[in-house]
Design a protein around this motif. Structure first.
Motif, mmCIF file in Angstrom:
data_model
loop_
_atom_site.group_PDB
_atom_site.id
_atom_site.type_symbol
_atom_site.label_atom_id
_atom_site.label_comp_id
_atom_site.label_asym_id
_atom_site.label_seq_id
_atom_site.Cartn_x
_atom_site.Cartn_y
_atom_site.Cartn_z
ATOM 1 N N TYR A 60 -40.906 -51.902 47.478
ATOM 2 C CA TYR A 60 -41.311 -50.968 48.530
ATOM 3 C C TYR A 60 -42.475 -50.185 47.950
ATOM 4 O O TYR A 60 -42.274 -49.344 47.082
ATOM 5 C CB TYR A 60 -40.178 -50.003 48.869
ATOM 6 C CG TYR A 60 -38.947 -50.647 49.440
ATOM 7 C CD1 TYR A 60 -38.903 -50.987 50.793
ATOM 8 C CD2 TYR A 60 -37.825 -50.897 48.651
ATOM 9 C CE1 TYR A 60 -37.773 -51.571 51.326
ATOM 10 C CE2 TYR A 60 -36.698 -51.475 49.185
ATOM 11 C CZ TYR A 60 -36.679 -51.819 50.527
ATOM 12 O OH TYR A 60 -35.564 -52.389 51.055
ATOM 13 N N PHE A 105 -42.581 -49.165 44.244
ATOM 14 C CA PHE A 105 -41.215 -49.193 43.714
ATOM 15 C C PHE A 105 -40.585 -50.562 43.899
ATOM 16 O O PHE A 105 -40.621 -51.129 44.985
ATOM 17 C CB PHE A 105 -40.383 -48.133 44.427
ATOM 18 C CG PHE A 105 -38.939 -48.185 44.067
ATOM 19 C CD1 PHE A 105 -38.488 -47.662 42.869
ATOM 20 C CD2 PHE A 105 -38.028 -48.783 44.927
ATOM 21 C CE1 PHE A 105 -37.168 -47.720 42.534
ATOM 22 C CE2 PHE A 105 -36.690 -48.844 44.588
ATOM 23 C CZ PHE A 105 -36.258 -48.306 43.397
ATOM 24 N N GLU A 126 -24.403 -49.882 39.298
ATOM 25 C CA GLU A 126 -24.381 -48.498 39.740
ATOM 26 C C GLU A 126 -25.024 -48.383 41.120
ATOM 27 O O GLU A 126 -25.695 -49.303 41.573
ATOM 28 C CB GLU A 126 -25.173 -47.623 38.761
ATOM 29 C CG GLU A 126 -24.435 -47.332 37.480
ATOM 30 C CD GLU A 126 -25.171 -46.268 36.684
ATOM 31 O OE1 GLU A 126 -24.625 -45.175 36.563
ATOM 32 O OE2 GLU A 126 -26.275 -46.541 36.197
ATOM 33 N N ASN A 127 -24.850 -47.219 41.731
ATOM 34 C CA ASN A 127 -25.565 -46.967 42.974
ATOM 35 C C ASN A 127 -27.047 -47.041 42.693
ATOM 36 O O ASN A 127 -27.523 -46.485 41.724
ATOM 37 C CB ASN A 127 -25.225 -45.573 43.503
ATOM 38 C CG ASN A 127 -23.800 -45.498 43.992
ATOM 39 O OD1 ASN A 127 -23.330 -46.407 44.669
ATOM 40 N ND2 ASN A 127 -23.126 -44.436 43.629
ATOM 41 N N ASP A 157 -30.795 -51.372 37.469
ATOM 42 C CA ASP A 157 -32.194 -51.029 37.762
ATOM 43 C C ASP A 157 -32.945 -52.173 38.421
ATOM 44 O O ASP A 157 -34.088 -52.434 38.090
ATOM 45 C CB ASP A 157 -32.935 -50.636 36.466
ATOM 46 C CG ASP A 157 -32.352 -49.375 35.876
ATOM 47 O OD1 ASP A 157 -31.733 -48.609 36.647
ATOM 48 O OD2 ASP A 157 -32.505 -49.179 34.663
ATOM 49 N N LEU A 166 -24.085 -50.009 32.482
ATOM 50 C CA LEU A 166 -24.807 -48.829 32.007
ATOM 51 C C LEU A 166 -25.920 -49.167 31.026
ATOM 52 O O LEU A 166 -26.790 -48.347 30.765
ATOM 53 C CB LEU A 166 -23.832 -47.870 31.330
ATOM 54 C CG LEU A 166 -22.796 -47.250 32.251
ATOM 55 C CD1 LEU A 166 -21.792 -46.462 31.447
ATOM 56 C CD2 LEU A 166 -23.451 -46.372 33.290
ATOM 57 N N ARG A 220 -25.438 -49.677 27.899
ATOM 58 C CA ARG A 220 -25.108 -49.103 26.593
ATOM 59 C C ARG A 220 -23.595 -48.996 26.523
ATOM 60 O O ARG A 220 -22.891 -49.113 27.524
ATOM 61 C CB ARG A 220 -25.703 -47.711 26.450
ATOM 62 C CG ARG A 220 -25.158 -46.749 27.468
ATOM 63 C CD ARG A 220 -25.935 -45.461 27.453
ATOM 64 N NE ARG A 220 -25.888 -44.845 28.763
ATOM 65 C CZ ARG A 220 -24.872 -44.153 29.231
ATOM 66 N NH1 ARG A 220 -23.794 -43.968 28.512
ATOM 67 N NH2 ARG A 220 -24.912 -43.625 30.430
ATOM 68 N N LYS A 245 -28.860 -35.760 40.979
ATOM 69 C CA LYS A 245 -30.145 -36.460 40.886
ATOM 70 C C LYS A 245 -30.862 -36.376 42.214
ATOM 71 O O LYS A 245 -30.621 -37.148 43.130
ATOM 72 C CB LYS A 245 -29.910 -37.924 40.513
ATOM 73 C CG LYS A 245 -29.274 -38.123 39.152
ATOM 74 C CD LYS A 245 -30.285 -37.926 38.026
ATOM 75 C CE LYS A 245 -29.653 -38.203 36.680
ATOM 76 N NZ LYS A 245 -28.632 -37.223 36.313
ATOM 77 N N SER A 257 -26.987 -40.764 47.009
ATOM 78 C CA SER A 257 -25.960 -41.782 46.823
ATOM 79 C C SER A 257 -24.592 -41.114 46.820
ATOM 80 O O SER A 257 -24.481 -39.896 46.677
ATOM 81 C CB SER A 257 -26.183 -42.490 45.496
ATOM 82 O OG SER A 257 -25.952 -41.566 44.450
ATOM 83 N N ASP A 275 -19.717 -44.491 40.885
ATOM 84 C CA ASP A 275 -19.772 -45.434 39.773
ATOM 85 C C ASP A 275 -19.318 -44.805 38.458
ATOM 86 O O ASP A 275 -19.121 -43.602 38.335
ATOM 87 C CB ASP A 275 -21.146 -46.084 39.658
ATOM 88 C CG ASP A 275 -22.234 -45.047 39.655
ATOM 89 O OD1 ASP A 275 -22.187 -44.179 38.766
ATOM 90 O OD2 ASP A 275 -23.098 -45.099 40.533
ATOM 91 N N GLY A 301 -20.427 -44.135 35.524
ATOM 92 C CA GLY A 301 -21.119 -43.076 34.784
ATOM 93 C C GLY A 301 -20.854 -41.704 35.378
ATOM 94 O O GLY A 301 -20.514 -40.745 34.668
ATOM 95 N N VAL A 302 -20.987 -41.608 36.690
ATOM 96 C CA VAL A 302 -20.740 -40.335 37.364
ATOM 97 C C VAL A 302 -19.279 -39.938 37.211
ATOM 98 O O VAL A 302 -18.936 -38.759 37.074
ATOM 99 C CB VAL A 302 -21.118 -40.437 38.864
ATOM 100 C CG1 VAL A 302 -20.912 -39.101 39.556
ATOM 101 C CG2 VAL A 302 -22.550 -40.888 39.026
#
Lengths: 505, 332
Positions: free
Chosen positions: A26, A29, A50-51, A225, A248, A250, A398, A410, A440, A442-443
């Motif tokens: 887009y 991006f 993830e989202n 990503d 993630l 990691r 975020k 998200s 997700d 991480g959150v």
């Protein structure tokens, strides 16, 4: 960690769907960067990430809703041209979204054949419609004549999947089908998917949960990503930690609370004699700084009791004492009163009763503290701004700034805003219903750490959850609910996956 | 607090053609004002009388009553309800107040206050019906509208109330240096509403309730109370509007206010107040009111034969609403 090798594994025929170098941009991006993967015929293929990792973009292109910028999608050995939803549905690819598109006041049979009604000339062939629907539903416990509005969540998901198959679906994409399903319903849905798989249907299964992927999927692809981070054509060789690491990028240090114990003589919030619909709790205590988990089957009273404490569910009887020496008072009659006493609650369904979609992040965050932030009915704008920026930063939302409409965030970020809203009231007793569902991993860790910190500040926290992992890592004590009452308690080592699984069936 | 690095989650927006988009967005956001400016120029070119101070004063006076009604209508809309009885409330309450003066010898100010109190009570009652009895506002206020229209007819026995005392008609007639003072009331009402909506807990609650009543409830907002207050203030504003209209016309007809119904509902919606609740602001309402008033006055000034005025006015409103619909879709 091996990369996708499915394509090489068998003949071309074994793959119903092959995606090569699929890219979607887009402007500047890139939502998806040159992703290639293959889906085996008659398998359940998990899609994890993830989202914002690109899952929706990917399935949007597979289902024909979005045009790829470059790359190819090959279905049954034929390259897809045109990318149109109707064309893809004709080819047998269906996307079943989170929100079941069901018309409540119509019967199940009508819903099942919505838009593809069998006809007799200009008229609908009702007899055939009912017969077809009954045949389709014979192995489920759903009555074709039932009004769709009376179906429970899992039946609604099944209905949508069936509808896709009825329209000739051979590749069914399920976008987070287990969101807002309890453990039992999830198992029902999985059994249903396995049965359809045996009949040759291929599923692409999107989930946030590692354990679900490991349980139901044959193969898995992880996006991060916008890129393919990895995956496996045999889920058996994956572990939950491996999946988290892929998601993630990691190693993930999972949060684990240092469990605390409290003496019976310590000051506590005491609740007694609560009677409401499906609730009969004689006594419940929670100490400042304690985290108590509520477990039990759906309808066992855990959710209902939690809502009674907050005044969302009307209690016929029941008293509470927030301070040791204060007199016992009736349970709050309305959330307004609950907040005034220092009781806060976060709903399990933020879309329904957690947030006001088109208002800004800031307006949502200050919503529950407005009485405290105002004088004679006028909002103290400076104080409000301070609160908003404190929790906006503190929760790690975020977004560019708090003026952004919450709708654009998200799920995980929305949940952080909701949590910020209730924390801004500085509660003494915090009640959280499924605080990390649908967000997700991480959150989720963030949320767990925040809850732990709160307890360190002396906040009493009740967590209603069906996520056994969350229960084990987060709480000091578990109250087990059955038939509206607290029938048992688990502490220390007794809080284990096995025990929790027994409890929730 | 915790600071785990999570990849940007907010959905990124397409960047291409940002400046173009911004311009189109600005135009669509201010479409009421642009449309208003176009019409002003248009009417002025047809008849330069349109640009006179006298005509401007005329427009402001004409806009006042409609403005009070539109501001009143906006409140129930903001909490995702509707009150169709507001224009009928205006007529009925002003007649009650005026009759207290003309037939029962009350001083003019007491009559005016009594009328406003009656209007406020009717608004409060509507709020009670919709919250406590869970009546559907569309039908409940529709029936209230019919009741009030009928009650006005019964009260006046079909006659027009005239012979209003000088004190009562003062505000509608008084001028300072030739400038009528009645529009000041509208200006005060707009400021009152703007402060209410932006600066008070009630105003925030109104937006939250209209946006998502279930979420507002569990956020600790008393939803029923908020709705009742919204309806009550709407009644209060209608009462003031009724007093102003009677004072300005120096008469109360047996169907006073009825002709305002559709315009009073159209104005806030044209100004961007959502019929689904939770969206809209005072500036928009003001724009909607000015647009409708300019259309009415302008068509009269350029001497469009009266048979066509209704139709042309309707088309102009239609265009405004259509552009607004495009705006909503554009920003989705």
């Amino acid at each position: 960690m091996q990369h996708m090798t499915v394509g090489n594994a068998g003949t071309a025929d074994a793959d119903i769907l092959r995606i090569a170098n699929l890219t979607k941009t887009y402007g500047r991006f890139s939502a998806l960067k040159s992703v290639s993967l293959s889906v085996r015929r008659g398998s359940i293929h998990g899609l994890l990430g993830e989202n914002g990792a690109g899952k929706s973009t990917l399935v949007g292109m597979i289902s024909g809703q979005r045009q790829p910028t470059s790359g190819t999608i090959t279905l049954n050995g034929i390259e897809v041209q045109g990318h149109d939803v109707k064309e893809m549905e004709k080819a047998g690819v269906f996307l079943v979204t989170q929100e079941p598109m069901i018309i409540d006041h119509m019967s199940v049979a009508e819903n099942l054949l919505l838009g593809i009604w069998p006809r007799k000339g200009w008229l609908i062939d009702w007899k055939r419609l009912r017969r077809d629907a009954a045949r389709m539903l014979q192995d489920t416990d759903i009555d074709p004549g039932q009004r769709a509005g009376t179906l429970d969540a899992v039946a609604r998901r099944k209905l949508n999947i069936l509808r896709a198959m009825f329209s000739g679906g051979r590749v069914v994409i399920l976008d987070e089908p287990t969101a807002s399903l309890d453990v039992e319903a999830r198992q029902q849905l999985f059994a249903f998917m396995r049965r359809l798989k045996a009949e040759g249907v291929t599923f692409i299964f999107i989930s946030h949960y590692n354990d679900e992927i490991l349980e139901i999927c044959d193969a898995v692809s992880v996006l991060r990503d916008g890129e393919l981070a990895g995956g496996s054509d045999d889920v058996g060789e994956m572990t939950s930690d491996m999946l988290s690491e892929l998601v993630l990028g990691r190693g993930l240090s999972l949060f684990q609370r240092q469990r605390r114990t409290f003496g019976a003589d310590e000051a506590a919030i005491v609740v007694e004699g609560v009677r409401a619909r499906n609730v009969a709790v004689d006594a419940f205590r929670i100490h400042p700084g304690e985290i108590v988990g509520f477990a039990g089957l759906p309808g066992a009273g855990a959710k209902e009791f939690a809502r009674c404490l907050f005044g969302l569910v009307h209690a016929k009887d029941g008293t509470m004492r927030l301070e040791p020496n204060s007199p016992a008072v009736k349970l709050p009659g309305h959330p307004f009163e609950a907040y005034r006493r220092g009781i806060a609650f976060l709903s399990d369904d933020r879309r329904k009763d957690g947030l006001v979609g088109h208002l800004s992040i800031g307006a949502n965050m200050s919503l529950s503290s407005l009485p405290a932030l105002s004088r004679r009915g006028f909002v103290d704008v400076e104080a409000e701004r301070e609160i908003i920026s404190r929790y906006f930063a503190g929760m790690g939302v975020k977004a560019p700034n708090p003026e952004v409409a919450i709708d654009t965030l998200s799920g995980g970020n929305q949940q952080k805003v909701c949590l910020g809203r209730v924390l801004a009231t500085e509660p003494k007793l915090l009640i959280l219903d499924e605080p990390t569902r649908g967000i997700d991993v991480g959150v989720k860790q963030d949320v767990h750490r925040i809850i732990d910190e709160l307890s360190g500040q002396g906040v009493a926290v009740i967590v209603v959850t069906t996520d056994s992992d969350e229960m084990i890592r987060l709480v000091d004590r578990v109250c087990v609910f059955s038939a509206g009452s607290i029938v048992g308690e688990l502490t220390g080592e007794a809080i284990s996956k096995d025990r929790l699984r027994q409890i929730s069936g | 607090m915790s600071n785990v690095s999570i990849k940007a989650e907010a959905a990124p927006r397409p960047r291409s053609g940002t400046s173009n988009r911004a311009i189109v967005g600005w135009v669509l956001h201010n479409v009421v004002w642009i449309w208003l400016a176009i019409l002003v120029v248009f009417f002025g070119l047809f008849n330069s009388f349109f640009f006179t101070v006298f005509n401007f004063q005329n427009i402001m006076v004409q806009a006042t009553v409609l403005g009070m009604l539109a501001t009143a209508v906006a409140l129930p809309l903001l909490v995702a309800e509707i009150d169709l009885s507001i224009p009928a409330n205006l007529g009925f309450s002003s007649a009650v107040g005026a009759l207290a003066v003309t037939d029962y010898g009350a001083p003019w100010w007491l009559g005016a206050l009594f009328g406003i109190a009656v209007a406020t009570a009717i608004g409060f009652f509507n709020g009670l019906c919709i919250t406590r009895l869970r009546m559907v506002s569309l039908i409940q206020t529709l029936s209230m509208m019919i009741i009030l229209q009928g009650a006005l007819l019964a009260l006046t026995q079909g006659k027009t109330i005239t012979s209003l005392p000088e004190g009562y008609t003062w505000i509608g007639q008084a001028t300072i240096d030739g400038w009528p003072i009645m529009p000041l009331v509208f200006v005060v009402a707009l400021i009152f509403m703007a402060v209410l909506l932006r600066r008070t807990v009630l105003g925030r609650s109104i937006y939250a309730v209209g946006g998502n009543a279930a979420a507002a409830n569990s956020a600790g907002i008393r939803v029923d109370r908020t709705k009742i207050v919204a309806f009550t203030i709407a009644g209060f504003l209608a009462g003031i509007g009724g007093f102003l209209l009677a004072s300005w016309q120096m008469a109360i007809t047996s169907n006073q206010g009825s002709s305002f119904l559709l315009y009073a509902i159209a104005a806030p919606i044209i100004g961007g107040v959502s019929v689904f609740g939770g969206r809209g602001n005072v500036v928009g309402v003001f724009g909607g009111v000015m647009l409708l008033t300019v259309i009415q006055v302008g068509l009269a000034i350029i001497a469009v034969p009266s048979f066509y005025v209704g139709m042309i006015g309707g088309v102009m409103i239609f265009i405004a609403v259509a552009i607004d619909a495009i705006r909503v879709r554009y920003f989705q």
